[in-house]
Design an enzyme around this catalytic site. Structure first.
Site, PDB file in Angstrom:
ATOM      1  N   GLU A 119      -8.058  -5.206   5.123  1.00 19.46           N
ATOM      2  CA  GLU A 119      -8.150  -4.964   3.822  1.00 19.46           C
ATOM      3  C   GLU A 119      -6.619  -5.599   3.203  1.00 19.46           C
ATOM      4  O   GLU A 119      -6.772  -5.893   2.223  1.00 19.46           O
ATOM      5  CB  GLU A 119      -8.026  -3.410   3.603  1.00 19.46           C
ATOM      6  CG  GLU A 119      -9.111  -2.630   3.771  1.00 19.46           C
ATOM      7  CD  GLU A 119      -9.247  -1.270   4.177  1.00 19.46           C
ATOM      8  OE1 GLU A 119      -8.620  -0.905   5.102  1.00 19.46           O
ATOM      9  OE2 GLU A 119      -9.418  -0.587   3.256  1.00 19.46           O
ATOM     10  N   ARG A 152     -12.000  15.257   7.649  1.00 20.12           N
ATOM     11  CA  ARG A 152     -12.400  15.713   6.677  1.00 20.12           C
ATOM     12  C   ARG A 152     -14.020  15.907   6.928  1.00 20.12           C
ATOM     13  O   ARG A 152     -14.735  15.364   7.789  1.00 20.12           O
ATOM     14  CB  ARG A 152     -12.504  14.524   5.579  1.00 20.12           C
ATOM     15  CG  ARG A 152     -11.183  14.612   4.705  1.00 20.12           C
ATOM     16  CD  ARG A 152     -11.324  13.231   4.078  1.00 20.12           C
ATOM     17  NE  ARG A 152     -10.374  12.166   4.232  1.00 20.12           N
ATOM     18  CZ  ARG A 152     -10.166  11.038   3.983  1.00 20.12           C
ATOM     19  NH1 ARG A 152     -11.200  10.613   3.060  1.00 20.12           N
ATOM     20  NH2 ARG A 152      -9.383  10.143   4.478  1.00 20.12           N
ATOM     21  N   ASN A 210       0.899  -1.086  -0.069  1.00 16.62           N
ATOM     22  CA  ASN A 210       0.010   0.012  -0.002  1.00 16.62           C
ATOM     23  C   ASN A 210       0.985   1.065  -0.002  1.00 16.62           C
ATOM     24  O   ASN A 210       1.378   1.581   1.075  1.00 16.62           O
ATOM     25  CB  ASN A 210      -0.849  -0.033   1.276  1.00 16.62           C
ATOM     26  CG  ASN A 210      -1.672   1.137   1.243  1.00 16.62           C
ATOM     27  OD1 ASN A 210      -1.945   2.146   0.479  1.00 16.62           O
ATOM     28  ND2 ASN A 210      -2.696   1.065   2.231  1.00 16.62           N
ATOM     29  N   ARG A 232      -2.506  -1.866  -3.574  1.00 15.68           N
ATOM     30  CA  ARG A 232      -3.805  -1.144  -3.347  1.00 15.68           C
ATOM     31  C   ARG A 232      -3.589  -0.001  -4.284  1.00 15.68           C
ATOM     32  O   ARG A 232      -2.666   0.647  -4.346  1.00 15.68           O
ATOM     33  CB  ARG A 232      -3.755  -0.826  -1.836  1.00 15.68           C
ATOM     34  CG  ARG A 232      -5.084   0.127  -1.549  1.00 15.68           C
ATOM     35  CD  ARG A 232      -4.976   0.638  -0.272  1.00 15.68           C
ATOM     36  NE  ARG A 232      -6.186   1.380  -0.224  1.00 15.68           N
ATOM     37  CZ  ARG A 232      -6.331   2.387   0.599  1.00 15.68           C
ATOM     38  NH1 ARG A 232      -5.437   2.837   1.367  1.00 15.68           N
ATOM     39  NH2 ARG A 232      -7.535   3.004   0.705  1.00 15.68           N
ATOM     40  N   HIS A 246     -13.004   2.830  -0.182  1.00 17.69           N
ATOM     41  CA  HIS A 246     -13.040   1.900   0.782  1.00 17.69           C
ATOM     42  C   HIS A 246     -13.807   0.526   0.351  1.00 17.69           C
ATOM     43  O   HIS A 246     -14.039  -0.143   1.289  1.00 17.69           O
ATOM     44  CB  HIS A 246     -13.923   2.145   2.069  1.00 17.69           C
ATOM     45  CG  HIS A 246     -13.296   3.410   3.082  1.00 17.69           C
ATOM     46  ND1 HIS A 246     -13.858   4.132   3.738  1.00 17.69           N
ATOM     47  CD2 HIS A 246     -11.975   3.233   3.147  1.00 17.69           C
ATOM     48  CE1 HIS A 246     -13.145   4.930   4.304  1.00 17.69           C
ATOM     49  NE2 HIS A 246     -11.743   4.492   4.190  1.00 17.69           N
TER      50      HIS A 246
END
Ligand code: ADP
Length: 586
Positions: free
Chosen positions: A361, A213, A7, A63, A152
């Site tokens: 993940e 965010r 990743n 990823r 996601h």
């Protein structure tokens, strides 16, 4: 086999080496990136190479955040895939360029190993247009790729599947809202296994309140801030992406643990941050229940979803009208962990089941990588299974045989057939149904303990009888049939079946294909005029069997099979993926 998951992000390079199918994490690492150093990613990848040098690596999963709506599945990295990732860089400037850099550096280091790109957007690529469209001029939207993609996806898909496994219900029979609540946060409506709506949109800024965010905000507010002159674009970006959300509202930071502590001590900003966060998540649950026309399960995951019982409690309140009843006791003590990734936190009588699920993940990427790498490998060197099309035939007991052919008769071998010990006989029998008759159906020997007559669906129409699909030997309660022999006639009350398609395997074959006795697999027929994939194929393993798939004439005709045809065992589980890759290594 071992899969390296990379990743490569803007601020760190994370990697895991995962052994499959055991899912054991052999290595886990994170290398921070110094933003001032523009060779930092290369240095990090070099460090990663150093770290993994002593280990076996069979495939590498990368990823990739943004695959647009182009990729609904992970794919093997090719030049065309690289071009596409590059194209989407404009939509995900903080992610894709770094993901791509990671791919290119790793490819350079490991040119012989398959590289698979796994996209955050893939699970949402099939979202209906009504969910992916913003209500703006379509020409403008097309020109500037202003549409909702969702992110996601790997996590949403993974936890929805784990939840379904836990609930012992196929994922395609469940309507689930998954809430991934970490630093980034998003909700997803998983209707019968597919993402039909998700809260992140064109960018990962839309939707839920996140660590830093803002999530949903009126576009008019953005225009107003710009127009006021107080904010330039870059400052607005900073405000909405880095100074908002839990951090912005609370003034404390993005760590919910600290915000919860301050809220308990009476800090009103902290309380507001928690309330806005929970309110928005609850709002999405209600909206998604409405979109799916009902709700069967809610899944909490991500750092907050897995760990904050109080946040789960707040979000799940006032949802009783939907059939959601959280158990305070179960919720308080729920700590999903690697060894127990799913914890149920609803009351036993709650119509909607509520679960806290530990997401992973990295593991999901590793599994998808194994599957895609194996499928690719399979295309190059397929695992073939010879196919025999069985014409209608019958097996008889000694008693029935005597009634049909006379007390002195014994079966006469006509010729051996492929399964050891079995043979076709000279003797033939006529089948008489209520509608019509079929003459000359061949007997297979040796004689058995039960009468079993195997016909195809087309034969049923001719005879005027419905026969059930059955495994060989399971004739109890099957259809009746009248048999006519040269000596006499027998009316059987049961014994007529449509044989379930199956594969005979010797234990060595089963080991080779990495399947178990009675496992259900898929077999693909390719390269002919009517390619077809057969699902629901039963594997039967026995010392006396020889590798061969048996189907009836209808099935054979549907795939236009000829003598000597073969099928390919499809890669549909991580176990079979591992078997394929292991075999390819020799
Ligand atoms: P990322 O999206 O970066 O992977 P995580 O999924 O690790 O983030 O989630 C990080 C968030 O989880 C932080 O807001 C952190 O405060 C929160 N969190 C982790 N543990 C707890 C806990 N025990 N109680 C409340 N919040 C927690």
């Amino acid at each position: 086999m071992q899969v390296l998951v990379i990743n490569c992000g803007s601020s760190s390079v994370k990697y895991q080496l995962i052994k499959l199918p055991s899912c054991e994490k052999v290595l886990l690492g994170k290398i921070e990136i110094d933003p001032a150093d523009n060779t930092a990613h290369e240095t990090a990848i070099r460090a990663l190479i150093e770290e993994t040098q002593q280990h076996q690596i069979d495939a590498i999963g990368h990823r990739v955040v943004h695959g647009g709506n182009e990729f609904s599945e992970p794919v093997t990295v090719t030049d065309a895939v690289i071009d596409s990732i590059e194209k989407h860089s404009a939509d995900a400037p903080l992610h894709n360029p770094f993901n791509l850099l990671g791919i290119q550096l790793a490819q350079h280091q490991w040119p012989q190993i398959p590289h698979i790109a796994v996209f955050d957007t893939a699970f949402h690529a099939g979202m209906p247009k009504r969910a992916s469209s913003y209500a703006i001029n379509p020409a403008v939207a097309d020109q500037h790729r202003v549409r909702r993609f969702g992110f996601h996806g790997t996590s949403h898909q993974y936890v929805a599947q784990l939840a379904a496994d836990h609930l012992k219900t196929p994922v395609d029979e469940l309507r689930t809202v998954t809430l991934h609540l970490g630093n980034g946060a998003s909700a997803c409506a998983v209707e019968y296994g597919r993402s039909v709506e998700t809260s992140m949109g064109m960018t990962p800024l839309e939707g839920l309140v996140m660590g830093t965010r803002s999530g949903d905000i009126d576009a008019g507010a953005v225009l107003s801030l710009l127009r006021s002159g107080a904010y330039q674009v870059s400052e607005l970006d900073e405000l909405l992406n880095r100074q908002s959300g839990l951090a912005g509202l609370s003034g404390i930071g993005n760590d919910l643990r600290e915000i919860e502590t301050s809220a308990e001590q009476g800090d009103e900003s902290a309380q507001l941050a928690i309330n806005v966060f929970a309110h928005r998540a609850r709002k999405y649950i209600g909206a998604y229940a409405a979109i799916m026309g009902g709700l069967d399960a809610i899944v909490f995951t991500g750092g907050i979803g897995e760990n904050s019982a109080t946040m789960r409690r707040r979000i799940a309140q006032r949802l009783e009208f939907l059939g959601v009843r959280l158990s305070d006791d179960l919720n308080r003590n729920a700590r999903p962990a690697t060894d127990q990734p799913v914890v149920e936190i609803s009351e036993p009588h709650s119509r909607v089941r509520v679960l806290a699920v530990r997401t992973d993940e990295g593991l999901m990427i590793a599994r998808q990588t194994a599957r895609i790498a194996a499928a690719e490998n399979q295309r190059n060197s397929p695992r073939t299974i010879p196919i025999a099309v069985s014409a209608r035939h019958l097996h008889l007991t000694a008693e029935t045989f005597a009634k049909l052919f006379g007390p002195e008769a014994t079966p006469t071998k006509y010729k051996d057939i492929s399964q050891p010990g079995q043979y076709a006989c000279e003797e033939k029998v006529n089948l008489i149904g209520p509608r019509n008759r079929i003459d000359g159906v061949r007997l297979l020997g040796p004689l058995r303990r039960v009468d079993q007559i195997e016909i195809a669906r087309t034969d049923e129409f001719r005879l005027g009888i419905d026969a059930p699909i059955r495994d060989s030997g399971k004739v109890e309660g099957s259809a009746p049939i009248t048999l006519e022999g040269p000596y006499g006639t027998v009316e059987l009350t049961e014994g007529l079946i449509c044989a379930r398609r199956h594969i005979h395997m010797h234990p060595d074959d089963a080991k080779d294909f990495s399947v178990q006795d009675r496992e259900i697999v898929e077999v693909a027929i390719t390269g002919g005029p009517r390619d077809l994939a057969f699902g629901d194929v039963l594997v039967r393993v026995n010392e006396n069997y020889k590798l061969e798939m048996h189907i009836d004439t209808d099935e054979g005709n549907a795939a236009e099979l000829t003598r000597g045809s073969a099928g390919e065992l499809m890669v549909d589980t991580v176990e079979s993926a591992c078997a394929v890759l292991k075999k390819s290594r020799g």
